[in-house]
Design a protein around this motif. Structure first.
Motif, PDB file in Angstrom:
ATOM      1  N   LEU A 107     -53.820 -24.359  42.350  1.00 38.55           N
ATOM      2  CA  LEU A 107     -53.803 -23.653  43.628  1.00 38.55           C
ATOM      3  C   LEU A 107     -53.471 -24.581  44.779  1.00 38.55           C
ATOM      4  O   LEU A 107     -52.797 -24.184  45.731  1.00 38.55           O
ATOM      5  N   SER A 108     -53.995 -25.792  44.728  1.00 39.02           N
ATOM      6  CA  SER A 108     -53.655 -26.782  45.760  1.00 39.02           C
ATOM      7  C   SER A 108     -53.573 -28.151  45.105  1.00 39.02           C
ATOM      8  O   SER A 108     -54.302 -28.441  44.153  1.00 39.02           O
ATOM      9  N   PHE A 109     -52.666 -28.956  45.627  1.00 36.77           N
ATOM     10  CA  PHE A 109     -52.425 -30.286  45.071  1.00 36.77           C
ATOM     11  C   PHE A 109     -52.041 -31.192  46.227  1.00 36.77           C
ATOM     12  O   PHE A 109     -51.005 -30.988  46.857  1.00 36.77           O
ATOM     13  N   ASN A 110     -52.875 -32.173  46.510  1.00 39.51           N
ATOM     14  CA  ASN A 110     -52.666 -33.006  47.690  1.00 39.51           C
ATOM     15  C   ASN A 110     -52.124 -34.391  47.388  1.00 39.51           C
ATOM     16  O   ASN A 110     -51.868 -35.159  48.306  1.00 39.51           O
ATOM     17  N   GLU A 111     -51.947 -34.698  46.114  1.00 36.79           N
ATOM     18  CA  GLU A 111     -51.335 -35.970  45.737  1.00 36.79           C
ATOM     19  C   GLU A 111     -49.823 -35.880  45.966  1.00 36.79           C
ATOM     20  O   GLU A 111     -49.285 -34.779  46.174  1.00 36.79           O
ATOM     21  N   PRO A 112     -49.117 -37.009  45.896  1.00 40.22           N
ATOM     22  CA  PRO A 112     -47.651 -36.955  46.028  1.00 40.22           C
ATOM     23  C   PRO A 112     -47.031 -36.023  44.981  1.00 40.22           C
ATOM     24  O   PRO A 112     -47.529 -35.916  43.853  1.00 40.22           O
ATOM     25  N   THR A 113     -45.961 -35.343  45.353  1.00 38.00           N
ATOM     26  CA  THR A 113     -45.341 -34.364  44.452  1.00 38.00           C
ATOM     27  C   THR A 113     -44.833 -34.999  43.157  1.00 38.00           C
ATOM     28  O   THR A 113     -44.667 -34.294  42.158  1.00 38.00           O
TER      29      THR A 113
END
Length: 173
Positions: A107-113
């Protein structure tokens, strides 16, 4: 006042680089077909249940409050937010009535793509049970260049399946 709180939260998330891919409502819509009634359920794990879930998952966590979404078709969706490397990630794991994984969504991912797993990698979880093969380099291939992402997703899935096991037959509050 609610609008002010929303704006503060929105700008804080935007400035922190938060990447929300799906809202909880959108994720639940992907988990349950149209016509399936979904009920929000709340549980408070006892110290014994928490210890059993920790032991079965092989992880260390303190989640005593469990909120899950049960579908009238027998599937159950759980959400988990955890740290990957230095930033949080939120996932949904949907469990079938037989205890196997039906779906894993980020749902959410805050690390580098660069560390974001592809759908094909996530699909390795489908049909899996909580056993020794639900581990990197066993039944789950690692992600090249993103081993912490893979470890975090495997650990979250193991944790949620273990919590699912200890809640079988427990009445929600």
């Amino acid at each position: 006042m609610k609008r002010l709180l929303f704006l503060v939260a929105f700008f804080a998330a935007a400035s922190a680089g938060a990447r929300v891919l799906l809202t909880q409502e959108q994720a639940l819509a992907t988990a349950f077909p149209a016509g399936v009634k979904v009920t929000r359920q709340k549980f408070f794990l006892t110290p014994e249940q928490l210890a059993a879930a920790r032991q079965e998952s092989g992880g260390d966590f303190n989640d005593q409050l469990v909120i899950r979404y049960a579908g009238s078709d027998g599937r159950i969706a759980y959400f988990d937010t955890h740290r990957v490397r230095s930033e949080p990630e939120t996932v949904m794991v949907v469990v079938m009535p037989d205890g196997t994984v039906d779906r894993v969504e980020i749902l959410s991912f805050n690390e580098p793509t660069d560390y974001f797993p592809k759908r094909r990698w996530l699909d390795q979880f489908l049909g899996r049970r909580l056993d020794r093969d639900l581990a990197l380099n066993r039944g789950v291939r690692p992600i090249s260049g993103a081993s912490l992402t893979g470890r975090a997703l495997v650990n979250a899935t193991r944790k949620l399946l273990a919590i699912h096991h200890v809640l079988i037959g427990v009445t929600p509050r």
